[in-house]
Design a protein around this motif. Structure first.
Motif, PDB file in Angstrom:
ATOM      1  N   LYS A 164       0.830  -1.132  -0.101  1.00  0.00           N
ATOM      2  CA  LYS A 164       0.079  -0.054   0.010  1.00  0.00           C
ATOM      3  C   LYS A 164       0.824   1.185  -0.033  1.00  0.00           C
ATOM      4  O   LYS A 164       0.612   2.129  -0.753  1.00  0.00           O
ATOM      5  CB  LYS A 164      -0.969  -0.069   1.232  1.00  0.00           C
ATOM      6  N   GLU A 165       1.957   1.175   0.754  1.00  0.00           N
ATOM      7  CA  GLU A 165       2.768   2.716   0.811  1.00  0.00           C
ATOM      8  C   GLU A 165       3.538   2.694  -0.286  1.00  0.00           C
ATOM      9  O   GLU A 165       3.731   3.731  -0.919  1.00  0.00           O
ATOM     10  CB  GLU A 165       3.635   2.281   1.910  1.00  0.00           C
ATOM     11  N   LEU A 166       3.961   1.685  -1.080  1.00  0.00           N
ATOM     12  CA  LEU A 166       4.544   1.523  -2.336  1.00  0.00           C
ATOM     13  C   LEU A 166       3.684   2.135  -3.502  1.00  0.00           C
ATOM     14  O   LEU A 166       4.071   3.092  -4.142  1.00  0.00           O
ATOM     15  CB  LEU A 166       5.110   0.300  -2.913  1.00  0.00           C
ATOM     16  N   LEU A 185       3.545   5.617  -5.928  1.00  0.00           N
ATOM     17  CA  LEU A 185       3.529   5.675  -7.203  1.00  0.00           C
ATOM     18  C   LEU A 185       2.378   6.412  -7.902  1.00  0.00           C
ATOM     19  O   LEU A 185       2.258   6.518  -9.032  1.00  0.00           O
ATOM     20  CB  LEU A 185       3.526   4.247  -7.703  1.00  0.00           C
ATOM     21  N   VAL A 186       1.160   6.729  -7.319  1.00  0.00           N
ATOM     22  CA  VAL A 186       0.145   7.155  -7.877  1.00  0.00           C
ATOM     23  C   VAL A 186       0.288   8.597  -8.419  1.00  0.00           C
ATOM     24  O   VAL A 186       0.029   8.782  -9.541  1.00  0.00           O
ATOM     25  CB  VAL A 186      -1.069   7.093  -6.719  1.00  0.00           C
ATOM     26  N   ASN A 232      -7.674  12.619  -9.686  1.00  0.00           N
ATOM     27  CA  ASN A 232      -8.574  11.148  -9.611  1.00  0.00           C
ATOM     28  C   ASN A 232      -8.285  10.510  -7.988  1.00  0.00           C
ATOM     29  O   ASN A 232      -7.368  10.469  -7.833  1.00  0.00           O
ATOM     30  CB  ASN A 232      -8.068  10.267 -10.752  1.00  0.00           C
ATOM     31  N   GLY A 233      -9.413   9.759  -7.830  1.00  0.00           N
ATOM     32  CA  GLY A 233      -9.139   8.918  -6.647  1.00  0.00           C
ATOM     33  C   GLY A 233      -8.801   7.494  -6.893  1.00  0.00           C
ATOM     34  O   GLY A 233      -9.104   7.195  -8.096  1.00  0.00           O
ATOM     35  N   TYR A 234      -8.066   6.737  -5.871  1.00  0.00           N
ATOM     36  CA  TYR A 234      -7.798   5.303  -6.220  1.00  0.00           C
ATOM     37  C   TYR A 234      -8.282   4.526  -5.229  1.00  0.00           C
ATOM     38  O   TYR A 234      -8.169   4.898  -3.811  1.00  0.00           O
ATOM     39  CB  TYR A 234      -6.511   5.223  -6.440  1.00  0.00           C
ATOM     40  N   LYS A 293     -10.217  -0.436  -0.510  1.00  0.00           N
ATOM     41  CA  LYS A 293      -9.848   0.452   0.458  1.00  0.00           C
ATOM     42  C   LYS A 293      -9.526   1.768  -0.411  1.00  0.00           C
ATOM     43  O   LYS A 293      -8.539   1.693  -1.436  1.00  0.00           O
ATOM     44  CB  LYS A 293      -9.063   0.113   1.256  1.00  0.00           C
ATOM     45  N   VAL A 294      -9.748   2.820   0.122  1.00  0.00           N
ATOM     46  CA  VAL A 294      -9.579   4.260  -0.691  1.00  0.00           C
ATOM     47  C   VAL A 294      -7.866   4.534  -0.018  1.00  0.00           C
ATOM     48  O   VAL A 294      -7.574   4.711   0.884  1.00  0.00           O
ATOM     49  CB  VAL A 294     -10.253   5.467   0.092  1.00  0.00           C
ATOM     50  N   VAL A 295      -7.018   4.539  -1.191  1.00  0.00           N
ATOM     51  CA  VAL A 295      -5.744   4.927  -1.177  1.00  0.00           C
ATOM     52  C   VAL A 295      -5.614   6.195  -1.187  1.00  0.00           C
ATOM     53  O   VAL A 295      -4.681   6.855  -0.506  1.00  0.00           O
ATOM     54  CB  VAL A 295      -5.031   4.123  -2.438  1.00  0.00           C
TER      55      VAL A 295
END
Length: 195
Positions: free
Chosen positions: A88-90, A94-95, A175-177, A182-184
């Motif tokens: 998740k952190e990675l 990268l997003v 944009n959301g991801y 789960k919301v990142v």
């Protein structure tokens, strides 16, 4: 149990009386067997002791087994969560790179001289996007006119809008991801306000 104690007391009293009267006479066999019977009734037999020990051992075994199963499940779950949080952190880091690719592609569309560079950039972008999607990243679908939901959207500003867009999304800034549902990252949006 009380009846047994009363009988035992009476037996003890009879033995004492007999011993006082006949101190020279030995205790008879009937008196001895009565005393042994009273103590035998109080103490469990060897078979009863073994069955009690066996039931205690079974209970202890079942409790230990269930504790071990709970421990095994808990550690497996923690291991999965640890792996998920590390990725998740990675992916969160990268997003923004994905956003930069999208902005770069938009700017290349305006300039026709950049067509070869645009094609190469699109190849890299698509490959990068597929890798992130294979790891569980999913783009949030947010469109103009959707209802604002603070569980998924982050309102960065409000602008005056038509009556039908009041309290709804007017524009999507970023944009959301989702990552595994789960919301990142929340989608950054502009909402409409009554004018």
């Amino acid at each position: 149990m009380q009846k047994e104690k009363v009988e035992e007391k009476e037996l003890d009293q009879n033995i004492e009386v007999n011993q006082e009267e006949n101190t020279d006479q030995p205790v008879t066999e009937n008196e001895e067997s009565g005393a042994e019977a009273a103590t035998a009734e109080e103490e469990p037999t060897e078979l009863e002791k073994l069955s009690i020990e066996l039931s205690e051992a079974k209970d202890k075994y079942l409790r230990l087994y269930s504790e071990f199963e709970n421990f095994r499940r808990r550690t497996a779950k923690e291991r999965i969560e640890l792996i998920g949080s590390a990725s998740k952190e990675l992916i969160e880091s990268l997003v923004p790179v994905l956003d930069d690719f999208e902005r770069g592609l938009k700017s290349m569309e305006e300039n026709e001289e950049m067509t070869p560079a645009k094609e190469g950039t699109e190849l890299i972008y698509n490959k990068f996007k597929k890798i992130l999607e294979s790891k569980g990243l999913k783009k949030m679908e947010v469109n103009k006119g959707d209802d604002f939901n603070d569980d998924y959207h982050e309102a960065i500003t409000q602008i005056p809008a038509e009556e039908e867009l009041a309290g709804k999304i007017v524009d999507v800034v970023e944009n959301g991801y989702f990552l595994s549902d789960k919301v990142v990252r929340f989608a950054k949006v502009v909402t409409g306000a009554k004018s």
